[in-house]
Write a protein that holds these residues in place. Structure first.
Motif, PDB file in Angstrom:
ATOM      1  N   GLY A 213       0.660  -1.137   0.121  1.00  0.00           N
ATOM      2  CA  GLY A 213       0.009   0.078  -0.043  1.00  0.00           C
ATOM      3  C   GLY A 213       0.745   1.341  -0.149  1.00  0.00           C
ATOM      4  O   GLY A 213       0.593   2.207  -0.636  1.00  0.00           O
ATOM      5  N   LEU A 214       1.734   1.172   0.832  1.00  0.00           N
ATOM      6  CA  LEU A 214       2.782   2.260   0.803  1.00  0.00           C
ATOM      7  C   LEU A 214       3.498   2.442  -0.386  1.00  0.00           C
ATOM      8  O   LEU A 214       3.792   3.685  -1.177  1.00  0.00           O
ATOM      9  CB  LEU A 214       3.607   2.163   2.103  1.00  0.00           C
ATOM     10  N   LEU A 215       3.988   1.620  -1.142  1.00  0.00           N
ATOM     11  CA  LEU A 215       4.533   1.486  -2.461  1.00  0.00           C
ATOM     12  C   LEU A 215       3.701   2.050  -3.331  1.00  0.00           C
ATOM     13  O   LEU A 215       4.132   2.781  -4.345  1.00  0.00           O
ATOM     14  CB  LEU A 215       5.320   0.167  -2.550  1.00  0.00           C
ATOM     15  N   ALA A 216       2.324   1.668  -3.398  1.00  0.00           N
ATOM     16  CA  ALA A 216       1.578   2.292  -4.432  1.00  0.00           C
ATOM     17  C   ALA A 216       1.443   3.733  -4.080  1.00  0.00           C
ATOM     18  O   ALA A 216       1.350   4.252  -5.203  1.00  0.00           O
ATOM     19  CB  ALA A 216       0.162   1.625  -3.991  1.00  0.00           C
ATOM     20  N   LEU A 217       1.574   4.127  -3.138  1.00  0.00           N
ATOM     21  CA  LEU A 217       1.588   5.692  -3.076  1.00  0.00           C
ATOM     22  C   LEU A 217       2.826   6.336  -3.426  1.00  0.00           C
ATOM     23  O   LEU A 217       2.602   7.276  -3.830  1.00  0.00           O
ATOM     24  CB  LEU A 217       1.170   6.065  -1.288  1.00  0.00           C
ATOM     25  N   VAL A 218       3.995   5.611  -3.268  1.00  0.00           N
ATOM     26  CA  VAL A 218       5.177   6.152  -3.626  1.00  0.00           C
ATOM     27  C   VAL A 218       5.122   6.364  -5.231  1.00  0.00           C
ATOM     28  O   VAL A 218       5.440   7.305  -5.818  1.00  0.00           O
ATOM     29  CB  VAL A 218       6.289   5.136  -3.311  1.00  0.00           C
ATOM     30  N   ALA A 219       4.374   5.215  -5.814  1.00  0.00           N
ATOM     31  CA  ALA A 219       4.426   5.171  -7.305  1.00  0.00           C
ATOM     32  C   ALA A 219       3.218   5.967  -8.122  1.00  0.00           C
ATOM     33  O   ALA A 219       3.503   6.269  -9.152  1.00  0.00           O
ATOM     34  CB  ALA A 219       4.391   3.629  -7.917  1.00  0.00           C
ATOM     35  N   VAL A 220       2.310   6.116  -7.265  1.00  0.00           N
ATOM     36  CA  VAL A 220       1.100   6.614  -7.976  1.00  0.00           C
ATOM     37  C   VAL A 220       1.290   7.985  -8.893  1.00  0.00           C
ATOM     38  O   VAL A 220       1.022   8.238  -9.705  1.00  0.00           O
ATOM     39  CB  VAL A 220      -0.160   6.736  -6.997  1.00  0.00           C
ATOM     40  N   GLY A 221       1.995   8.916  -8.303  1.00  0.00           N
ATOM     41  CA  GLY A 221       2.457  10.262  -8.658  1.00  0.00           C
ATOM     42  C   GLY A 221       3.294   9.904  -9.885  1.00  0.00           C
ATOM     43  O   GLY A 221       3.050  10.621 -10.888  1.00  0.00           O
ATOM     44  N   PHE A 222       4.309   9.178  -9.728  1.00  0.00           N
ATOM     45  CA  PHE A 222       5.066   8.737 -10.752  1.00  0.00           C
ATOM     46  C   PHE A 222       4.466   8.364 -12.019  1.00  0.00           C
ATOM     47  O   PHE A 222       4.650   8.857 -13.013  1.00  0.00           O
ATOM     48  CB  PHE A 222       6.328   7.721 -10.161  1.00  0.00           C
ATOM     49  N   SER A 223       3.518   7.492 -11.923  1.00  0.00           N
ATOM     50  CA  SER A 223       2.657   6.880 -12.834  1.00  0.00           C
ATOM     51  C   SER A 223       1.843   8.052 -13.618  1.00  0.00           C
ATOM     52  O   SER A 223       1.761   8.069 -14.817  1.00  0.00           O
ATOM     53  CB  SER A 223       1.850   5.854 -12.397  1.00  0.00           C
ATOM     54  N   LEU A 224       1.345   8.869 -12.717  1.00  0.00           N
ATOM     55  CA  LEU A 224       0.536  10.003 -13.292  1.00  0.00           C
ATOM     56  C   LEU A 224       1.446  10.876 -14.277  1.00  0.00           C
ATOM     57  O   LEU A 224       0.833  10.969 -15.382  1.00  0.00           O
ATOM     58  CB  LEU A 224      -0.060  10.696 -12.208  1.00  0.00           C
TER      59      LEU A 224
END
Lengths: 294, 354, 252
Positions: A16-27
């Motif tokens: 879940g934390l890693l998802a938050l790390v990556a979500v902006g990157f993906s955006l």
């Protein structure tokens, strides 16, 4: 069985934390076709801002995280507006190099100010854990994970429901057409980058609460973001969430059976495999042409 | 390389002078033999320079030469075709580790290990090339990055062969040494030879049929395929050549270092420096990587010596500025400035900004 | 068309879907050597998809492509080029950063009769550029070319392959009267030399004057195939493609 359950729970929480790390990157990747090599540095800056606020004002990290978000939103907006926007139309590796320079600037700036030592934000509750049927659930990680999932979902709904969100999505699909519709692409790009940075800052604040951090972690988080964004499909927010959880699980399970850093090799192997077999990600379809049909 | 036989490095005219526009790169105005003559003079000058240097400076210039070779290697794929490998350090590390393992475990002499290491790197490139080169743009960049990072983790995790995270040492003295340590002065010459060889390779390539094919792929892959270019074969060939050269450099570096560690031999910063040097100098040109590598490495050394604490910080700022002002590279910038008789510093920003 | 010779181009049940959209469905026809086939149809009718399927830039979902008897179905573009098939692109695709003659020389260096020496390739390139009536200097770069010369460069790149089958995807778009006439003249001359040519075009005049056969595509399907004038007087074609303007003109 119990060990497996424990590692599954741990993997999901970490994921879940890693998802938050990556979500902006993906955006950012999905909307602008920019790979932000400084994304991990944004995460670490977020951790330091939260830590600093905690040191100065004694703010609880769940309050201080708003400071991290605000600081990084402004930083991200300005970086895009003043730097990245200048080279958006250049060949792909130009933006990679630009953000690499930014990464050097930020991580070394942090080392100059704070030294390279590992730090952590200590709270009374983060290290406590709940026992659920023989499985330990650390409170800090649970809170962080829930917040991360909530934020990712909030971002999805904002992207779908608000004018700005739709403008971002439209600009990502066809910048030229979006501009003809009166969308100010420069502002939208900067806004997107700002939102992505703010989410990275939030992730940093969370990570600082549940573990240690140092400027050297920046590249690790950038690489995690890569893996997750690729797993989930670009610009696909649900994909980032799923990719994050998947990476957390894989790392946690592999950690049970494999020695030390071979876990990372598994992650990178997964990355390359998915790219080769399904470059659109496990869930999504790409905004940008990923490979030739011929 | 059929074209190689035509080329006469000593400076005799090798072919009839082509019309100006035949030459794609910075040599436009010169007769075809002139660059080779200049190159030969440059090599002699670098040899002469060695006698004037302290031992510390010899090592510094060796590093510059090493980066020239690395930048040229990256140029073969990234510069010509635009396929930006962000995992190029994988071949560097593979070359270095092959040398270390072949010398330390198999007891091979260095002069056996050197070509074998390059061949191993090239073979690895051939294997990963087919699936990865179907990916485009960022996807290719990331996949190669993933390969390099994964390879590093594997090297760390087979300590019996590679020494793991603690590193591996090449025996260079005593009766276990298969080849005695070459010493700074010899390494200087070896790096010079490698740098000159990769530059010659790029020079030959840029005038060859394959070179035209690769440049066509960079401009438009669909049109290149329609023109009859087997784009898959051309790209894989370029990657294999590029990996061979990078592996060669990695091998020399490993022997020079004696003890090597995965963190250094697979350091992503080495890849990024290669890319940076080629882009700053002018990608797809012969001269560009030399200019880029020399400028960036000299600058980095200067900053390290004079601003030890903040040198990476400043380097970051300079990279940002350079990428914004000179995205097309120094060679093209100078050529355009020469042609139009003005310094179009901000034109790039006008071209590439949003 | 029951000629004893092998057809230059044989299309059997060719289809291509993009997701749920059928860009081309169940196209079958045969083209004899030395013929000129005009392909018309409104935007989105599948004209460019058809060319891409023949040249290997797209893979067919089903069906077969045979050129001079050789099965080229799903072959990669360079294999198709090596079999003597050349094409132009509707949106011109020059290799920027190279001169016009270098652009064309690349086709001569590769392709079915590769010229490995650069000088020989450049000679072929100059000749191909001359044939198309290229007006700019052969050393001009693509960015310096007029629309017409950019089209001619595209055509010269295809000619330098010395193809037996040539597919032209709207090479005359953006050209003016005289330029079109010269281009049509060239197409005729190429046919006299034995080349088989497929002309995809929007310009009715061009298609009418040049084609032996006209094939009308509509929504990815073959609407009609026949002699130019027979096709043009067919009601279905008038309705589907030519629209009101032509109907009115006909009435007058």
């Amino acid at each position: 069985m119990n060990a497996f359950l424990q590692s599954t729970v741990y993997g999901l929480l970490q994921g879940g934390l890693l998802a938050l790390v990556a979500v902006g990157f993906s955006l950012v990747w999905g909307v602008m076709n920019v790979i932000n090599l400084a994304h991990g540095a944004f995460v670490v800056v977020g951790a330091y801002v939260a830590w600093q606020l905690n040191e100065w004002l004694g703010l609880d990290p769940f309050i201080a995280m708003f400071g991290s978000m605000a600081f990084l939103f402004v930083t991200g907006y300005l970086v895009q507006r003043l730097l990245v926007n200048l080279v958006v139309n250049a060949p792909v590796f130009i933006t990679l190099l630009l953000t690499f320079g930014l990464d050097l600037l930020l991580t070394n700036g942090l080392i100059m100010i704070y030294s390279g030592n590992y730090r952590a934000i200590n709270t009374s509750y983060a290290l406590k854990s709940l026992a659920l049927g023989g499985v330990r659930v650390p409170v800090g990680r649970l809170l962080g994970c829930l917040l991360a999932v909530a934020c990712s979902l909030l971002l999805v709904s904002l992207m779908k429901r608000t004018r700005t969100g739709l403008a971002i999505a439209a600009t990502g699909m066809d910048r030229g057409a979006a501009r003809l519709m009166g969308i100010r692409a420069r502002h939208i790009y900067a806004l997107t980058f700002g939102i992505a940075a703010a989410l990275a800052g939030l992730a940093g604040a969370m990570l600082a609460t549940v573990g240690t951090f140092s400027p050297a972690d920046a590249s690790k988080y950038t690489l995690f973001s890569f893996v997750i964004a690729v797993l989930g499909g670009l610009g696909n927010m649900y994909g980032a969430l799923a990719g994050g959880l998947l990476l957390g699980l894989v790392e946690s399970w592999a950690g049970q059976y494999l020695s030390g850093t071979l876990v990372n090799a598994v992650a990178f192997g997964l990355l390359v495999l998915v790219l080769v077999a399904r470059p659109a990600g496990l869930l999504g379809r790409p905004f940008y042409e990923s490979r030739l049909e011929v | 390389m059929a074209a190689e036989s035509r080329v006469d490095v000593t400076g005799k005219p090798a072919a009839a002078p082509p019309t100006p526009a035949d030459e794609p790169d910075g040599w436009r105005r010169l007769r075809p033999a002139t660059p080779w003559a200049i190159g030969a003079i440059a090599v002699l000058a670098v040899i002469a320079l060695q006698t004037q240097l302290y031992s510390g400076q010899v090592r510094t210039v060796s590093t510059v030469l090493m980066f020239i070779a690395l930048a040229q290697s990256w140029n073969i794929l990234g510069g010509f075709t635009g396929y930006a490998s962000f995992g190029q350090v994988a071949f560097f590390g593979l070359g270095g580790y092959s040398t270390a393992v072949l010398m330390a475990k198999a007891g091979l002499s260095y002069w056996m290990a050197l070509p074998l290491s390059a061949v191993i790197a090239a073979a690895f490139a051939a294997v990963i090339g087919l699936p990865l080169l179907r990916l485009r743009g960022h996807y290719f960049a990331i996949a190669t990055l993933g390969v390099a990072e994964g390879l590093r983790e594997i090297v760390i995790n087979v300590p019996r062969l590679t020494g793991g995270g603690a590193g591996i040492s090449i025996p260079v003295v005593g009766k276990h040494a298969s080849t005695a340590y070459l010493g700074n002065d010899t390494f200087y010459i070896v790096f010079l030879v490698v740098a000159a060889a990769t530059t010659v390779l790029v020079g030959v390539l840029s005038r060859s049929r394959l070179g035209y094919g690769l440049r066509a792929i960079r401009q438009d892959e669909a049109a290149a395929a329609a023109a009859g270019i087997d784009t898959t074969r051309a790209k894989v060939t370029a990657l294999v050549l590029s990996a061979f050269c990078t592996g060669l450099v990695g091998s020399v570096y490993a022997f020079q270092q004696v003890t090597i560690y995965p963190e250094r031999l697979f350091d992503v910063q080495i890849t990024l420096l290669m890319v940076m040097m080629v882009v700053i100098g002018g990608s797809g040109t012969v001269l560009g990587p030399i200019i880029g590598a020399t400028a960036l490495q000299a600058l980095s050394e200067y900053l390290r010596a004079n601003f030890t604490e903040v040198h990476t910080f400043i380097l970051g700022a300079i990279i940002i500025a350079a990428v914004i002002i000179l995205p097309q590279g120094a060679v093209f910038f100078i050529r355009d400035a020469w042609r139009t008789r003005r310094l179009p510093l901000l034109d790039n920003v006008r071209t590439y900004r949003l | 068309m029951n000629t004893p010779t092998t057809p230059a181009l044989q299309i059997r049940n060719l289809s291509r879907r993009f997701g749920g959209l059928a860009a081309l469905s169940d196209l079958s026809f045969t083209l004899a050597p030395g013929q000129i086939l005009g392909v018309i149809g409104p935007n989105g009718a599948g004209k460019s998809t058809f060319i891409n399927l023949v040249t290997g830039h797209l893979r067919p979902s089903t069906g077969q492509v045979l050129v001079h008897g050789a099965d080229l179905t799903g072959k990669r573009p360079w294999r198709v080029a090596a079999a003597g098939v050349a094409r132009t692109f509707q949106i011109v695709k020059p290799f920027r950063g190279m001169t016009a003659r270098e652009n064309v020389a690349i086709s001569a260096m590769y392709g079915p009769t590769p010229r490995r020496s650069k000088r020989a390739a450049l000679a072929v390139a100059d000749e191909a550029l001359e044939r198309t009536g290229f007006t700019a200097a052969h050393t001009a770069t693509p960015n310096e070319l007029s629309v017409a010369d950019a089209r001619r460069l595209e055509l010269a790149k295809a000619l330098a392959l010395r193809p037996r089958l040539l597919l032209l995807d709207e090479v005359m778009a953006g050209l003016r009267g005289k330029e079109i006439d010269r281009c049509l003249e060239l197409v005729h001359r190429l046919r006299e030399e034995g080349m088989t040519i497929v002309v995809v075009e929007h310009l009715m005049k061009a298609i009418l004057s040049v084609s032996d056969q006209v094939l009308v595509l509509h929504q990815g399907r073959l609407l009609i195939l026949g002699e130019p004038h027979a096709v043009l007087s067919d009601d279905r074609v008038i309705e589907a493609y030519l629209g009101q303007r032509y109907v009115q003109r006909k009435a007058r």
